[in-house]
Design a protein around this motif. Sequence first.
Motif, PDB file in Angstrom:
ATOM      1  N   GLN A 268       2.715   9.667  -5.500  1.00  0.00           N
ATOM      2  CA  GLN A 268       3.121  10.874  -5.271  1.00  0.00           C
ATOM      3  C   GLN A 268       4.629  11.169  -5.646  1.00  0.00           C
TER       4      GLN A 268
ATOM      5  N   LEU B 253       2.264   8.739   4.517  1.00  0.00           N
ATOM      6  CA  LEU B 253       1.864   8.747   3.125  1.00  0.00           C
ATOM      7  C   LEU B 253       0.281   7.604   3.318  1.00  0.00           C
ATOM      8  N   LEU B 254       0.059   7.071   4.528  1.00  0.00           N
ATOM      9  CA  LEU B 254      -1.347   6.185   4.567  1.00  0.00           C
ATOM     10  C   LEU B 254      -2.268   6.800   5.474  1.00  0.00           C
TER      11      LEU B 254
ATOM     12  N   SER C 117      -5.150   8.414   5.179  1.00  0.00           N
ATOM     13  CA  SER C 117      -6.465   8.067   4.713  1.00  0.00           C
ATOM     14  C   SER C 117      -6.780   6.669   5.202  1.00  0.00           C
TER      15      SER C 117
ATOM     16  N   LYS D 254       2.335   1.890  -3.503  1.00  0.00           N
ATOM     17  CA  LYS D 254       1.543   2.227  -4.403  1.00  0.00           C
ATOM     18  C   LYS D 254       1.351   3.774  -4.180  1.00  0.00           C
ATOM     19  N   GLU D 255       1.153   4.354  -2.758  1.00  0.00           N
ATOM     20  CA  GLU D 255       1.102   5.628  -2.565  1.00  0.00           C
ATOM     21  C   GLU D 255       2.204   6.456  -2.776  1.00  0.00           C
TER      22      GLU D 255
ATOM     23  N   TYR E 184       0.833  -1.276  -0.040  1.00  0.00           N
ATOM     24  CA  TYR E 184      -0.043   0.121   0.082  1.00  0.00           C
ATOM     25  C   TYR E 184       0.949   1.129  -0.066  1.00  0.00           C
TER      26      TYR E 184
END
Length: 267
Positions: free
Chosen positions: A24, A127-128, A130, A19-20, A16
């Motif tokens: 970015q 970065l996670l 959310s 991917k993020e 995850y």
Amino acid sequence: MKKVGIIVGNGKLPLYFLKEAEAQDIEVYIIGLFDTIEDEIKQHKNYKRFNIGQIGEITKYLLLNDIVEVVMLGKVEKSVLFQEMKLDYFGEELMKKLPDKKDETLLFGVISFLRLNKIKVLPQSHLLGSMIFSNKCYTKLSPSKEDMETIKIGIEAAKALSEVDAGQTVVCKDSSVVALEGIEGTDKTIERAGEYAGDGCIIVKMARPQQDMRVDIPAVGIQTVKKAVEIKAKGIVAEAKKMLFLDSKECIELAEKNNIFIIGVKI
């Protein structure tokens, strides 16, 4: 391009993050701790395998690549952590200074060594953000007044359990605790609760009282929901602001299809 390092254990959580980071435009340098980590991670162009005891080599690799920020992601397997440890000089010196050999103690020792070398360990939520649980009900179905009484008892039990670092999950039914997590992990705890108490259980998962967001943030994901479906559970409760909700859309869809509520609660 901004750079960040990740020290990777087992599980899909690092995927995850990758991917993020890609979204970015952040270049990631990956340090793998186990041979059992996800194959997709191993195939990354900046992947390199180290033993967690090679703290000097890990730090050298980060500094040579101009990495001053790292994130620790994935499960650190207690069963193999010390069995397979290979210490370099700095690893040996670090081990001499640690008060005990708990996996958490070692991880914080690594964090301290990195900090001494001006490398900052960021929260696992970097970065996670959310994916962090909010204080709300995620499903159309919400807990009843009676359910909230059971949830209250479950929260108290889960907090007491986490204080002694025995586990973070309890399963309750009708204002009673029916299963406590031990070394077997969350999935087996849920299975055991279903065997003991049958349908209608509520799964409650809490963070540690002094949860350090840099290490081992608890998470709820699709596997937890699938286990809840298997035992015909009534609901899943997670601590808001301190836990990750992975694959939330998929989890919510599966929960609603099986009349299971999912809520985040602020303690």
